[in-house]
Design an enzyme around this catalytic site. Structure first.
Site, PDB file in Angstrom:
ATOM      1  N   ASP A 104     -10.639   4.132  -0.651  1.00  0.00           N
ATOM      2  CA  ASP A 104     -11.174   3.094   0.232  1.00  0.00           C
ATOM      3  C   ASP A 104     -12.694   2.960   0.156  1.00  0.00           C
ATOM      4  O   ASP A 104     -13.423   3.955   0.151  1.00  0.00           O
ATOM      5  CB  ASP A 104     -10.777   3.393   1.678  1.00  0.00           C
ATOM      6  CG  ASP A 104      -9.298   3.129   1.897  1.00  0.00           C
ATOM      7  OD1 ASP A 104      -8.571   2.976   0.902  1.00  0.00           O
ATOM      8  OD2 ASP A 104      -8.880   3.083   3.061  1.00  0.00           O
TER       9      ASP A 104
ATOM     10  N   ASP B 237       0.834  -1.205   0.000  1.00  0.00           N
ATOM     11  CA  ASP B 237       0.000   0.000   0.000  1.00  0.00           C
ATOM     12  C   ASP B 237       0.870   1.258   0.000  1.00  0.00           C
ATOM     13  O   ASP B 237       1.716   1.426   0.885  1.00  0.00           O
ATOM     14  CB  ASP B 237      -0.851  -0.076   1.291  1.00  0.00           C
ATOM     15  CG  ASP B 237      -2.107   0.729   1.206  1.00  0.00           C
ATOM     16  OD1 ASP B 237      -2.263   1.469   0.228  1.00  0.00           O
ATOM     17  OD2 ASP B 237      -2.930   0.605   2.132  1.00  0.00           O
TER      18      ASP B 237
END
Ligand code: GLA
Length: 534
Positions: free
Chosen positions: A341, A281
């Site tokens: 997200d 990430d």
């Protein structure tokens, strides 16, 4: 002639913190000069006073470490009782502003995020929103020097993820509160619920497992994960595979240890633990690298190559910057995030799910668009909305990573996550691109051609998956013309067979179209096949 301003306004740079107004510009200056004179005299007379004054300058870099949690940095600049600066947490660098007076520090990052502390010697005891100690740190800890990146070159295909990966990831439900026992119980539940039988395989521990690095450079797990190798072995003993999480930056998004400068070390450590999947990430890579295509690709390539060099089969899942679908394959990625997200709300599913069509063509065996993990079963949506979530992801050939608590699933949640007829669409080996054939008001119809299958009895079978979606807040009639499925030349010479994949029953094939009343935010998912008339 214009007069001098009647007041002085001091505004903390970039902060929404406070405005201080002083009446009488001249009076204020006089008072300030007097105060300075008084402090200078005191400092000359009492050396301890000057030490006190020096100690209270908070300007500099500070780190807040909380055991078994992430790391947060503060880059402060103090001027009088005003403090400005930056808050570095995960990939985000935010401005802050606040006050420091009578030993009390108050730093506002946003209205919801206010840090309070008491200055004590060379440290600051943080009292809110968490308890901990802010200690002096170095600029390099906050903004480490940029390391050289490799020349761009293609990472050879690792041969994994020929169909979209399926599994479970801890983040959506547990966030940083994940631990060894919960992961083991989740692996148990993946088997006992029947999920593993319909294809779910990876158990991925997201944010919150790492601690720091040993003197040998080896990344270590924190107290919640006392023995990572033993945990991986346990997951393997269930016939499942194990995934882990890191960042190309010095820290992960939650401030945990990242792989920066230790990409090869970490790849080797993960391989030695038996890890089968890495979610990588971007996070604090943002404080070191540019978010350009070239740098994002080189950063991902570095880890992609390191994983390949271990010789272990490790699926590589990236969240990087820019149009990653254009170069993810070159960097050795098996899947790449295409969105911010996800959240457990209809707005989020609708915003993400219906915006993926133009990327669908980038999905191919071994390399998938990842519109983020599933929220099914987390409680924020109704069953129609969760069925739409699942149907969209299946039509898009998206990875199916459950994000709920597998230990406590309702029958309804199971029926959605374990719909093997829908999963078969997701996992179709031909990965033909889904397209929208109809949009009217808040309804739309998507069609994805499926693999042609040979059967001795019927000859070549042409089929397609069809999603009739209703994004509106009221039930609506939605229909699809058989002709739009482009089962092509076969229509006429062959007959159609339709199956409703949520009702698990055959659907009527009459007239020139299929029509259904679709509930608000709901879907009808069909598989339609053309078979020879006999
Ligand atoms: C980012 C990712 C999430 C999750 C968190 C963990 O926000 O997009 O999926 O991994 O980091 O901090």
């Amino acid at each position: 002639m214009a007069h001098a301003p009647r007041f002085l306004r001091v505004v903390a740079a970039k902060s929404r913190v406070r405005q201080v107004e002083f009446d009488g510009y001249g009076n204020f200056r006089q008072a300030l000069a007097g105060l300075r004179l008084l402090l200078t005299c005191l400092a000359l007379l009492f050396p301890c006073t000057s030490r006190l004054l020096a100690q209270t300058d908070l300007t500099g870099f500070w780190v807040l470490r909380i055991p078994n949690r992430g790391v947060t940095y503060f880059d402060l600049k103090q001027s009088g009782d005003l403090v400005t600066g930056k808050f570095v947490y995960g990939g985000a660098v935010q401005s802050l502003g606040g006050t420091f007076s009578a030993g009390k520090l108050r730093l506002e990052i946003s209205r919801q995020r206010v840090y309070e502390g008491i200055v004590d010697g060379g440290k600051i005891a943080v009292t809110a929103p968490v308890k901990g100690v802010l200690e002096r740190s170095a600029r390099e800890a906050v903004y480490p020097p940029r390391l050289a990146l490799p020349e761009l070159q293609d990472v050879p295909d690792n041969g994994l993820a020929r169909t979209p990966p399926m599994g479970w990831n801890s983040w959506n439900k547990f966030h940083e509160g994940i631990d060894d026992a919960t992961v083991r119980a989740t692996a148990d539940a993946m088997v006992s619920s029947g999920m593993s039988k319909v294809g779910y395989r990876y158990i991925v521990v997201d944010e919150g497992w790492s601690s720091s690095r040993g003197a040998d450079g080896k990344i270590t797990s924190n107290d919640r994960f006392p023995d990572m190798k033993a945990l991986v072995d346990y997951v393997h003993s269930k016939g499942l595979k194990f995934g882990i999480y890191s960042s190309p930056g010095p820290q992960s998004c939650g401030g945990y240890q990242g792989s920066y400068g230790h990409e090869e070390d970490d790849a080797r450590t993960f391989a030695s633990w038996g890890v089968d999947y890495l979610k990588y990430d971007w996070c604090t890579a943002a404080v070191v690298y540019q978010s350009t295509r070239e740098e994002s690709q080189a950063v991902s390539q570095k880890m992609g190559q390191a994983l390949l060099d271990t010789g272990s089969p490790i699926v590589f899942s990236i969240h990087s910057m820019g149009e990653v679908w254009e170069w993810g394959t070159n960097a050795g990625a098996n899947l790449w995030r295409t969105t911010n997200d996800i959240a457990d709300t209809w707005q989020s599913i609708e915003r993400i799910g219906f915006a993926q069509l133009n990327l669908a063509g980038y999905a191919k065996p071994g390399h998938w668009n990842d519109p983020d993990m599933l929220e099914i079963g987390n409680g924020g949506m109704n069953a129609d909305e969760y069925r739409t979530h699942m149907s969209l992801w299946c039509l898009l050939a998206a990875p199916l990573m459950a994000g709920n608590d597998l230990r406590t699933m309702t029958e309804e949640t199971k029926s959605i996550l374990m719909n093997s007829e829908a999963i078969a669409i997701d996992q179709d080996r031909d990965v033909k691109t889904v397209r929208r054939v109809e949009r009217e008001g808040r309804t739309e119809v998507w069609v994805r051609p499926l693999r042609d299958s040979q059967t001795a009895r019927f000859g070549v079978e042409h089929s397609a998956a069809v999603g009739l979606f209703n994004r509106g807040d009221q039930a609506a009639d939605v229909s699809v013309r058989w002709e739009d499925l482009q089962l092509g030349a076969v229509v006429g010479a062959k007959s159609l067979h339709a199956r409703d994949l949520w009702k698990h029953e055959d659907a009527p094939v009459t007239a020139d179209r299929y029509a259904a009343t679709v509930p608000a935010h709901g879907v009808v998912l069909l598989k339609v096949s053309a078979v020879p008339t006999r």
